[in-house]
Scaffold this motif. Sequence first.
Motif, PDB file in Angstrom:
ATOM      1  N   SER A 155       0.841  -1.205   0.000  1.00  0.00           N
ATOM      2  CA  SER A 155       0.000   0.000   0.000  1.00  0.00           C
ATOM      3  C   SER A 155       0.873   1.251   0.000  1.00  0.00           C
ATOM      4  O   SER A 155       0.538   2.257  -0.641  1.00  0.00           O
ATOM      5  N   SER A 180     -18.230  -1.383  -2.501  1.00  0.00           N
ATOM      6  CA  SER A 180     -17.685  -0.692  -1.338  1.00  0.00           C
ATOM      7  C   SER A 180     -18.728  -0.800  -0.228  1.00  0.00           C
ATOM      8  O   SER A 180     -19.912  -0.577  -0.469  1.00  0.00           O
ATOM      9  N   ALA A 233      -7.884   0.308  -0.395  1.00  0.00           N
ATOM     10  CA  ALA A 233      -7.854   0.524  -1.845  1.00  0.00           C
ATOM     11  C   ALA A 233      -7.017  -0.540  -2.537  1.00  0.00           C
ATOM     12  O   ALA A 233      -7.375  -1.026  -3.618  1.00  0.00           O
ATOM     13  N   LEU A 234      -5.908  -0.916  -1.924  1.00  0.00           N
ATOM     14  CA  LEU A 234      -5.072  -1.983  -2.481  1.00  0.00           C
ATOM     15  C   LEU A 234      -5.866  -3.275  -2.589  1.00  0.00           C
ATOM     16  O   LEU A 234      -5.828  -3.966  -3.616  1.00  0.00           O
ATOM     17  N   SER A 235      -6.615  -3.596  -1.534  1.00  0.00           N
ATOM     18  CA  SER A 235      -7.387  -4.836  -1.501  1.00  0.00           C
ATOM     19  C   SER A 235      -8.511  -4.819  -2.530  1.00  0.00           C
ATOM     20  O   SER A 235      -8.778  -5.835  -3.185  1.00  0.00           O
ATOM     21  N   MET A 236      -9.163  -3.697  -2.689  1.00  0.00           N
ATOM     22  CA  MET A 236     -10.209  -3.592  -3.702  1.00  0.00           C
ATOM     23  C   MET A 236      -9.622  -3.632  -5.109  1.00  0.00           C
ATOM     24  O   MET A 236     -10.212  -4.226  -6.020  1.00  0.00           O
ATOM     25  N   ALA A 237      -8.457  -3.024  -5.297  1.00  0.00           N
ATOM     26  CA  ALA A 237      -7.811  -3.047  -6.611  1.00  0.00           C
ATOM     27  C   ALA A 237      -7.442  -4.471  -7.008  1.00  0.00           C
ATOM     28  O   ALA A 237      -7.515  -4.836  -8.191  1.00  0.00           O
ATOM     29  N   ALA A 239      -8.970   2.700  -5.392  1.00  0.00           N
ATOM     30  CA  ALA A 239      -8.718   1.396  -6.020  1.00  0.00           C
ATOM     31  C   ALA A 239      -8.841   1.486  -7.531  1.00  0.00           C
ATOM     32  O   ALA A 239      -8.193   0.733  -8.264  1.00  0.00           O
ATOM     33  N   ASN A 290     -11.651   4.086  -0.617  1.00  0.00           N
ATOM     34  CA  ASN A 290     -11.991   2.915  -1.438  1.00  0.00           C
ATOM     35  C   ASN A 290     -11.879   3.239  -2.922  1.00  0.00           C
ATOM     36  O   ASN A 290     -11.385   2.422  -3.713  1.00  0.00           O
TER      37      ASN A 290
END
Length: 330
Positions: A257, A283, A266-270, A297, A294
């Motif tokens: 991140s 989200s 955001a990293l996890s959603m990306a 991402a 969020n």
Amino acid sequence: MDIVDFGNTGLRVSKIGLGMAALGRPGYINLGHNEDLKRVYDPLVMEKHASEVLDLAYKHGIRYFDVARSYGKGEEFLANWINNLPDKRSLIVGSKWGYTYTAGWKVQASKHEVKEHSLEVLQKQYPQSQKNLGENLKIYHIHSATPDSKVLENPAVIERLWELKRSGIIPGLSLSGTSQGETLEKAMTIQRDGVYLFQSVQVTWNILEQSTTEILKKAQAAGFGIIVKESLANGRLTARNSEASFADKKAVLDKLSAKYQVGIDALSMAFVLKQPWVSVVLSGAATKQHLLSNLQANEINISEEDIKSLAALKETPEVYWNKRASLEWN
């Protein structure tokens, strides 16, 4: 915000959607939910807060919204907000039936929701959802379909869902638990004249829970729209996770991140957005600050090497779902 085809349904949806699970009721299992609401649970205050988050989502191009009959006043909050929009034609709403909200607007309750996948509940809840959401209600999911409820083996329920399909509603199912893949596989056998009953599936899939990947690819190839929920694992894939046993995974997330100059959320959603079979990533933001975080991402492009590093953090379904079951309503 990218607008994409939702499977073969003819619907067009935003790549990121907004779920109402944390906005429509006082209590939820997300880490730190009480802090998000500042422990202020007056319905009018909560509706105003939800509307502000919805306004921000709309401003940033979100056009898919997810709700359920059991999300407290979630449908009502969403419906009132939609009715105040000058142009609501571009909005797509998916709701769910099968759980009844029983917390009485309390954070702590003996039971927050009761599951029943009967024809009687479907016949009661669909008219309520339709009355609230009107022409924007396009998708109606079975809420957390699992083998134990035997909903996919109930001929009366299945027949009623075919009737809704003929009326223009897209039947779908949301999945939960270690049997997500098994349930989707069963749902894909329900066809008439080569037409699938279900065309939408909402699934828990994230860095930690990747067990359904292959069946989701199969469903996407068959024309299903794929909605990913709980991409942040109810807060476990955020900076709020201070669990000692998660420290090694957290170190990897912190490093990446920082590399991409975004939050772990955001990293996890990306990571989820990077999957080619995904239609919509939800989200579950409960505040405007979280939503803005969020949405980052959508602005980063994770390298294939870093995708592999994140994918390696997965847990077994048993570990993941046991951990989720231990999260407290707050």
